[in-house]
Design a protein around this motif. Structure first.
Motif, PDB file in Angstrom:
ATOM      1  N   HIS A   1      -6.174   3.523  -1.916  1.00  0.00           N
ATOM      2  CA  HIS A   1      -6.263   2.087  -2.316  1.00  0.00           C
ATOM      3  C   HIS A   1      -7.473   1.479  -1.673  1.00  0.00           C
ATOM      4  CE1 HIS A   1      -4.247  -1.622  -3.716  1.00  0.00           C
ATOM      5  NE2 HIS A   1      -5.219  -2.283  -2.971  1.00  0.00           N
TER       6      HIS A   1
ATOM      7  N   GLN B   1      -1.649   6.920  -2.922  1.00  0.00           N
ATOM      8  CA  GLN B   1      -2.669   6.220  -3.695  1.00  0.00           C
ATOM      9  C   GLN B   1      -3.989   6.336  -2.763  1.00  0.00           C
ATOM     10  OE1 GLN B   1      -1.400   2.093  -4.811  1.00  0.00           O
ATOM     11  NE2 GLN B   1      -0.468   2.827  -6.604  1.00  0.00           N
TER      12      GLN B   1
ATOM     13  N   LEU C   1       0.834  -1.014  -0.123  1.00  0.00           N
ATOM     14  CA  LEU C   1      -0.057   0.182   0.119  1.00  0.00           C
ATOM     15  C   LEU C   1       0.705   1.265  -0.132  1.00  0.00           C
ATOM     16  CD1 LEU C   1      -2.437  -1.372   2.722  1.00  0.00           C
ATOM     17  CD2 LEU C   1      -2.900  -1.226   0.273  1.00  0.00           C
TER      18      LEU C   1
END
Length: 254
Positions: A40, A38, A34
């Protein structure tokens, strides 16, 4: 979109995560990378293990394996220690102090970053980190209002603001848009984009329209294992994902 982390403490790497409650294995060998920058999403049917993963990463469920953040394995550490390492979370129901003002909620969240002296002496102005968080979440005009009078969406934003004040570099958000209006969902997505540039944002979500609009990366879970991971386009084109999950959601989700 893939962004390479610029600071080693702003991403989370999970390897072989296993969570069992007696003989029941809720999460079985999950690997996740992760990245900072981002948004996610973790998606999947009910019971897939999404919230259990967040619970394990924040010390609320027993986890085996490795979950590295800033060079430290989070698994097995108490919740307060994990929070101090910069990993914060929200819950499906916002856990704000409803009788306190928005300002007081944000102020309390920042206590651990202040010296003992600054905590004891009266302050004549709003701390800079509180003011910045309030502006980011769009609640500056409500600082003096009790948190209990906020809308459902605003309470979720306040909880995110409390993580901002804590300077959480990893934010794990459990179904943040559940029960929100369409306008609140849109504002929440834009908020996640704004704060995600310098953080790792992980969202558990069932609203596939929201996921399609705001996901940089998606991991589909099923029966405690990773079924698929990648961009939303890759996920939607995956026949197994369509069979197991997307075909069970709203019509046309695939």
């Amino acid at each position: 979109m893939t962004t390479t982390p610029t600071r080693t403490d702003d991403y989370l790497e999970v390897r072989g995560l296993r969570v069992a409650f007696g003989d029941f294995v809720a999460v079985d060998g999950v690997d996740l990378t992760l990245l900072q920058g981002q948004v996610h999403f973790l998606v999947g049917p009910n019971g897939a293990g999404k919230t259990t993963i967040i619970d394990a990463l924040t010390g609320l469920a027993p986890g085996q394996g490795v979950a590295t953040h800033g060079g430290v394995n989070l698994l097995g550490k108490p919740s307060h220690r994990i929070a101090a390492l910069g990993v914060g979370r929200t819950f499906q129901t916002a856990t704000v102090f409803e009788e306190l003002s928005v300002l007081q909620n944000l102020d309390i969240a920042g206590v651990r970053h202040r010296s003992r002296w600054s905590q004891l002496r009266a302050r004549r102005e709003v701390p800079a980190e509180v003011s910045a968080a309030a502006e980011t979440i769009g609640l500056t005009h409500l600082l003096d209002h009790p948190a209990g009078v906020l809308s459902h969406g605003q309470k979720q934003w306040l909880e995110i603001g409390m993580l901002l004040v804590q300077d959480a570099s990893v934010m794990l958000l459990d179904e943040p848009v559940a029960g929100m209006s369409a306008e609140e969902r849109e504002e929440t997505g834009e908020l996640l984009r704004r704060i995600g540039h310098e953080r790792t944002i992980v969202v558990v979500e069932h609203d596939m329209d929201f996921v399609r609009r705001f996901a940089d990366g998606v991991t589909v879970l099923h029966a405690g294992r990773v079924l698929a991971s990648g961009s939303m386009d890759m996920i939607r084109a995956n026949p197994e994902v369509q069979r197991v999950y997307l075909g069970q959601t709203t019509e046309g989700a695939a």
